[in-house]
Design a protein around this motif. Sequence first.
Motif, mmCIF file in Angstrom:
data_model
loop_
_atom_site.group_PDB
_atom_site.id
_atom_site.type_symbol
_atom_site.label_atom_id
_atom_site.label_comp_id
_atom_site.label_asym_id
_atom_site.label_seq_id
_atom_site.Cartn_x
_atom_site.Cartn_y
_atom_site.Cartn_z
ATOM 1 N N GLU A 52 42.135 48.252 41.005
ATOM 2 C CA GLU A 52 40.729 47.942 40.761
ATOM 3 C C GLU A 52 40.636 46.605 40.035
ATOM 4 N N VAL A 53 39.888 45.676 40.613
ATOM 5 C CA VAL A 53 39.661 44.373 39.979
ATOM 6 C C VAL A 53 38.553 44.530 38.941
ATOM 7 N N LEU A 54 38.884 44.237 37.672
ATOM 8 C CA LEU A 54 37.933 44.411 36.574
ATOM 9 C C LEU A 54 37.034 43.199 36.370
ATOM 10 N N GLY A 55 37.543 42.012 36.634
ATOM 11 C CA GLY A 55 36.746 40.814 36.416
ATOM 12 C C GLY A 55 37.596 39.567 36.450
ATOM 13 N N VAL A 56 36.913 38.427 36.374
ATOM 14 C CA VAL A 56 37.562 37.122 36.428
ATOM 15 C C VAL A 56 37.122 36.318 35.217
ATOM 16 N N GLU A 57 38.085 35.721 34.509
ATOM 17 C CA GLU A 57 37.810 34.879 33.343
ATOM 18 C C GLU A 57 38.176 33.444 33.684
ATOM 19 N N GLU A 58 37.243 32.518 33.418
ATOM 20 C CA GLU A 58 37.448 31.148 33.856
ATOM 21 C C GLU A 58 38.248 30.298 32.872
ATOM 22 N N GLY A 59 38.033 30.439 31.556
ATOM 23 C CA GLY A 59 38.706 29.557 30.603
ATOM 24 C C GLY A 59 38.182 28.129 30.711
ATOM 25 N N ALA A 72 44.281 27.561 35.030
ATOM 26 C CA ALA A 72 44.451 28.985 35.320
ATOM 27 C C ALA A 72 43.113 29.705 35.271
ATOM 28 N N VAL A 73 42.882 30.557 36.268
ATOM 29 C CA VAL A 73 41.772 31.496 36.282
ATOM 30 C C VAL A 73 42.385 32.888 36.218
ATOM 31 N N LYS A 74 42.007 33.663 35.208
ATOM 32 C CA LYS A 74 42.628 34.965 34.988
ATOM 33 C C LYS A 74 41.864 36.061 35.719
ATOM 34 N N VAL A 75 42.604 36.845 36.484
ATOM 35 C CA VAL A 75 42.044 37.993 37.194
ATOM 36 C C VAL A 75 42.553 39.254 36.496
ATOM 37 N N ARG A 76 41.650 40.025 35.942
ATOM 38 C CA ARG A 76 42.019 41.269 35.264
ATOM 39 C C ARG A 76 41.889 42.441 36.245
ATOM 40 N N TYR A 77 42.877 43.309 36.222
ATOM 41 C CA TYR A 77 42.888 44.440 37.145
ATOM 42 C C TYR A 77 43.378 45.686 36.427
ATOM 43 N N ARG A 78 43.050 46.853 37.022
ATOM 44 C CA ARG A 78 43.517 48.136 36.521
ATOM 45 C C ARG A 78 44.393 48.778 37.590
ATOM 46 N N ASP A 79 45.563 49.235 37.165
ATOM 47 C CA ASP A 79 46.541 49.844 38.066
ATOM 48 C C ASP A 79 46.478 51.355 37.893
ATOM 49 N N GLY A 80 46.055 52.059 38.950
ATOM 50 C CA GLY A 80 45.973 53.506 38.884
ATOM 51 C C GLY A 80 47.306 54.212 38.931
ATOM 52 N N ASP A 81 48.345 53.520 39.382
ATOM 53 C CA ASP A 81 49.700 54.087 39.433
ATOM 54 C C ASP A 81 50.651 53.013 38.917
ATOM 55 N N PRO A 82 50.779 52.850 37.594
ATOM 56 C CA PRO A 82 51.562 51.736 37.030
ATOM 57 C C PRO A 82 53.046 51.807 37.310
ATOM 58 N N ALA A 83 53.543 52.940 37.773
ATOM 59 C CA ALA A 83 54.973 53.046 38.068
ATOM 60 C C ALA A 83 55.310 52.608 39.489
ATOM 61 N N ARG A 84 54.326 52.287 40.290
ATOM 62 C CA ARG A 84 54.565 51.953 41.692
ATOM 63 C C ARG A 84 54.897 50.473 41.855
ATOM 64 N N THR A 98 30.712 26.310 40.328
ATOM 65 C CA THR A 98 31.447 26.522 41.565
ATOM 66 C C THR A 98 31.428 28.007 41.897
ATOM 67 N N PRO A 99 30.922 28.399 43.071
ATOM 68 C CA PRO A 99 30.857 29.834 43.398
ATOM 69 C C PRO A 99 32.235 30.415 43.694
ATOM 70 N N LEU A 100 32.459 31.607 43.172
ATOM 71 C CA LEU A 100 33.669 32.371 43.439
ATOM 72 C C LEU A 100 33.293 33.503 44.392
ATOM 73 N N ARG A 101 33.805 33.447 45.620
ATOM 74 C CA ARG A 101 33.368 34.379 46.665
ATOM 75 C C ARG A 101 34.074 35.717 46.588
ATOM 76 N N ASN A 102 35.389 35.716 46.465
ATOM 77 C CA ASN A 102 36.107 36.990 46.447
ATOM 78 C C ASN A 102 37.504 36.816 45.876
ATOM 79 N N VAL A 103 38.075 37.955 45.524
ATOM 80 C CA VAL A 103 39.476 38.046 45.130
ATOM 81 C C VAL A 103 40.196 38.819 46.229
ATOM 82 N N GLU A 104 41.339 38.299 46.651
ATOM 83 C CA GLU A 104 42.075 38.931 47.740
ATOM 84 C C GLU A 104 43.460 39.342 47.264
#
Length: 312
Positions: free
Chosen positions: A65-72, A81-93, A136-142
Amino acid sequence: MDLWRDRRLRLSVTRLGMEFLVALLALGAAAVNTGNNLLYLVFSLMLGLFLASGWISRRAIRDLEVLGVEEGNLFARVKGAVKVRYRDGDPARLRALEVRLDLAGARAEAAFVRGGDGTREGVAAVQVTPAQRGWTPLRNVELRTAFPFGFMEKAWSVPLDQRILVLPHPRTLAGGPGGLGDAPFPLARAGAASPDGARPFRERDPLSRVHWKRTAQRGEPWVRTFEDEAARGVRLVLDLAAWEPGPAFERELEGLSGSVLQARLQRRQVRLEAAGSDGRVAVDGPGPCWRALALAQAGGLVRDLCSGPDFA
């Protein structure tokens, strides 16, 4: 999340996967023509390997799950650097993911997420190089993965409705009718003789205050500074009404941005005084000054410079 029914999921066969499929079909044709059981066995093993690769790579991109994007602080024509924060539902995978950004007018490099480290929330730093300042528009994270074997690549796109503010490129020198000047900004600090840091050697500095270690590191004379010394700040002046849109105005903004960066590196106070047809405004600190310069428009209004979280 069922990735096979997700409209945001894109599947593509890699070059290695195409070569593997061609070899698989050729081997199957040879097995049918010759009736050789060994060829049938090898064909079955290769087909099972291809299907297992698709199933494992499907698991590698699930439960994220992508939580958000921080520009700095992101400068035009400078890699940042643009930081992408995410949540891992299965951190052992184990995942072996590439994180990519679709940022308008910017060249973005992929960041890598290995996974399997037991961390439920993480940050992926994507290196981007914007072309110009402003919103600058940010369209998506892939999120992409070809793990394992690299036969098929799966890309999951997360649409975003976000804008990133790109700051002016920091030039070392500035000129033009905007004008630059220094003004004393005293800093009230406790103490009277405690060493505080170091700065480059100035005329009339006593030799007893030379910082020999820093001098050896930098290859030029540096002296110690003390807490009771009054620091000098930088005052920057920008008259929006005196400029017209064009390269000259952009160079002036880049020169002012470079002065802000130099003041920050020297730990000096910085103030930007901007004037327009609707009055004058003064902002203090590197962050607010950079944001004001990023939003400045030739012949524009000064109230447009004071929008965003830094001025709330």
